[in-house]
Design an enzyme around this catalytic site. Structure first.
Site, PDB file in Angstrom:
ATOM      1  N   ARG A  54       0.797  -1.225   0.000  1.00  0.00           N
ATOM      2  CA  ARG A  54       0.000   0.000   0.000  1.00  0.00           C
ATOM      3  C   ARG A  54       0.827   1.273   0.000  1.00  0.00           C
ATOM      4  NH1 ARG A  54      -3.585  -3.384   1.711  1.00  0.00           N
ATOM      5  NH2 ARG A  54      -1.768  -4.267   2.670  1.00  0.00           N
ATOM      6  N   THR A  55       1.744   1.374   0.963  1.00  0.00           N
ATOM      7  CA  THR A  55       2.451   2.639   1.140  1.00  0.00           C
ATOM      8  C   THR A  55       3.291   2.979  -0.090  1.00  0.00           C
ATOM      9  OG1 THR A  55       2.530   2.172   3.485  1.00  0.00           O
ATOM     10  CG2 THR A  55       3.947   3.921   2.696  1.00  0.00           C
ATOM     11  N   LYS A  82      24.433  -6.712  -0.914  1.00  0.00           N
ATOM     12  CA  LYS A  82      25.889  -6.897  -0.929  1.00  0.00           C
ATOM     13  C   LYS A  82      26.529  -6.213   0.265  1.00  0.00           C
ATOM     14  CE  LYS A  82      25.886  -6.616  -5.964  1.00  0.00           C
ATOM     15  NZ  LYS A  82      26.197  -5.659  -7.047  1.00  0.00           N
ATOM     16  N   ARG A 104      11.280   3.819   4.008  1.00  0.00           N
ATOM     17  CA  ARG A 104      10.792   2.854   4.980  1.00  0.00           C
ATOM     18  C   ARG A 104      11.972   1.981   5.371  1.00  0.00           C
ATOM     19  NH1 ARG A 104       5.555  -0.848   4.903  1.00  0.00           N
ATOM     20  NH2 ARG A 104       4.786   1.184   5.599  1.00  0.00           N
ATOM     21  N   HIS A 134       4.785   6.217  11.621  1.00  0.00           N
ATOM     22  CA  HIS A 134       4.348   6.146  10.234  1.00  0.00           C
ATOM     23  C   HIS A 134       3.390   7.323  10.032  1.00  0.00           C
ATOM     24  CE1 HIS A 134       3.304   4.772   6.384  1.00  0.00           C
ATOM     25  NE2 HIS A 134       2.824   3.576   6.629  1.00  0.00           N
TER      26      HIS A 134
END
Lengths: 317, 176
Positions: A54-55, A82, A104, A134
């Site tokens: 969603r975000t 890596k 995020r 959030h």
């Protein structure tokens, strides 16, 4: 406003102005207008170290509807696997020319680190940092509540909101508590004792271990996802037991006020914290939350990027 | 500060513009009014009610042009105003845009872009209460309340009773 890292960074008036902007954008984009030229030539980077549906899609859509260029970055399949650090990754993006970075990250405080380190000059938007915050989710939830309980109100005084479930792991709960309190709502968090964070008294909201106690009194019931991926010990005996105590089933749904709405930030564990019937009922505004998310994120991008280039708060090293 | 239009003069100017709109469009069939917030919206609403009394009822709407401005990066982000489409839309209509003051022409350029996103009008006309000159783009008004030659240093201030409590147009600043 240069960054959006936490709800603590914005005042109630600023939050309401973002919600007003989102409401006007809804007006503007409801007809034939799908795209506005406002951020033409600006670049928004979605920097996602954790999974998201969603975000990420929502920020992607929001930036594109404002004509910004969007670069999507997912840690999986990148040089992060890596061993590249956040600093090097961010500076690579900076070198490519990013005006805003939507981040995020699994670590609480990652967005703040990026904003204050001086590694990059872009505006930073926190799209979820660990179990911390959030903020755009809280804003879109407030936008959804406002649509249902008075689209022009400038505070939430008199509204009773329950936030139910996995409070301890939930950045959505933290941001929502901060914003709802700022707007004057009466907030109660409800969860089993193991899922209530230590020091809940300092949050300044009521808490309860019993969902059935006052269910009839709430205008908004916000169910949270049980975040099994963050649970490394037993917080409750099993799913059925959790459901019986804290799941929103048909019986509990029937007890809610006539005008009450049921919210969930998604993704839902159907049958665990919310029954399928509750999730699909007329009271559920889950899909509205998703469409409102695009509008609210457009409003945030507009507020952060439309004005003059702001000097970075930290000096570029 | 000097007063250039008082309440009576504003009302007479709007009445004349209303008659000119009827004359120019041979009636008001398929004419819609779109006001540019903030004060252009009130002007459009006033003209709509004048037209309703002298000709026939006419639809009007409001067009916020903020997201189409070319000076967004020069100023802090400003709050958006409401956009309301006329009930039957603008497709194939003769759209009359309303603004309070015509100055550089940049607002009108943004309005034309915004309008283009909403549909394809048959024609677009422009009505303003005051034309103060100093155009920076090739744009002119079809209906003008009053032409006021100004110095670039002066400020034209339009007050309307709906929002400012009184009707008047004043000039401040500069030497006159």
């Amino acid at each position: 406003m240069k960054h959006l890292l936490s709800i603590n960074d914005i005042t109630a008036a600023e939050a309401i102005s973002i919600l007003d902007t989102a409401a006007q954008l809804q007006n503007l984009t409801s007809g034939t207008v799908k795209k506005l030229p406002t951020l033409r030539g600006r670049t928004v980077v979605n920097l996602f170290f954790e999974d998201s549906t969603r975000t990420r899609l929502s920020f992607d859509a929001a930036a594109k509807r404002l004509s910004a260029d969007v670069t999507n970055f997912a840690a999986k399949g990148s040089s992060v696997s890596k061993g590249e650090s956040l600093k090097d990754t961010a500076q690579t993006l900076q070198a490519m020319g990013a005006d805003a970075i939507v981040i995020r990250h699994g670590a609480s405080g990652a967005a703040k680190r990026l904003a204050e380190s001086g590694w990059v000059s872009a505006s930073i938007i926190n799209a979820g940092d660990g179990t911390h915050e959030h903020p755009t989710q809280a804003l879109l939830d407030a936008f959804t509540i406002r649509k249902h309980f008075g689209p022009t109100r400038s505070d939430f005084v008199g509204l009773k909101v329950a936030i139910v479930g996995d409070i301890v792991h939930s950045r959505v709960a933290r941001s929502n508590v901060l914003l709802l309190k700022k707007l004057g709502a009466d907030v109660t968090v409800i969860a089993p004792p193991t899922l209530i964070p230590y020091g809940i008294e300092s949050w300044g909201v009521a808490h309860s271990f019993n969902l059935d106690e006052d269910l009839e009194s709430f205008d908004v019931v916000m169910m949270l996802r049980v975040q099994l991926e963050r649970m490394n010990e037993a917080y409750f005996p099993n799913g059925r037991e959790y459901s019986r105590g804290y799941g929103l089933d048909e019986v509990r749904l029937g007890r809610l006020k006539a005008h009450a709405i049921v919210m969930h930030p998604g993704p839902m564990n159907r049958g665990l914290e919310i029954s399928a019937a509750s999730a699909d009922s007329v009271r559920s505004v889950v899909l509205e939350q998703v469409s409102n998310g695009v509008l609210v994120r457009m409003a945030v991008l507009y507020q952060l990027l439309a004005g003059p280039d702001q000097a970075a708060t930290g000096v570029l090293a | 500060m000097s007063l250039v239009l008082d309440s009576g003069e504003i009302t007479r100017a709007l009445k004349r513009i209303s008659h000119e709109i009827v004359e120019h469009n041979h009636g008001t069939d398929s004419v819609v009014l779109m006001g540019i917030p903030t004060r252009g919206s009130f002007l459009a609403a006033r003209i709509a009610s004048i037209l309703a009394s002298i000709e026939s009822p006419i639809e009007h709407g409001y067009l916020d042009i903020t997201m189409h401005r070319d000076d967004l990066r020069l100023r802090p982000p400003r709050p958006l105003a409401e956009t309301v489409m006329p009930a039957s839309g603008i497709e194939g209509k003769h759209v009359v845009l309303f603004d309070d003051v015509l100055f550089s022409g940049r607002t009108i350029r943004a309005a034309l872009d915004a309008l283009g996103e909403l549909g394809r009008p048959q024609s677009v006309q422009l009505a303003v209460l005051v034309d103060r000159g100093h155009r920076e783009l090739p744009i002119r008004a079809d209906y003008v309340g009053k032409n006021i030659p100004t110095s670039i240093k002066e400020t034209v201030k339009v007050s309307l009773s709906e929002i400012d409590g009184k009707d008047c147009v004043e000039i401040t600043g500069g030497e006159r």
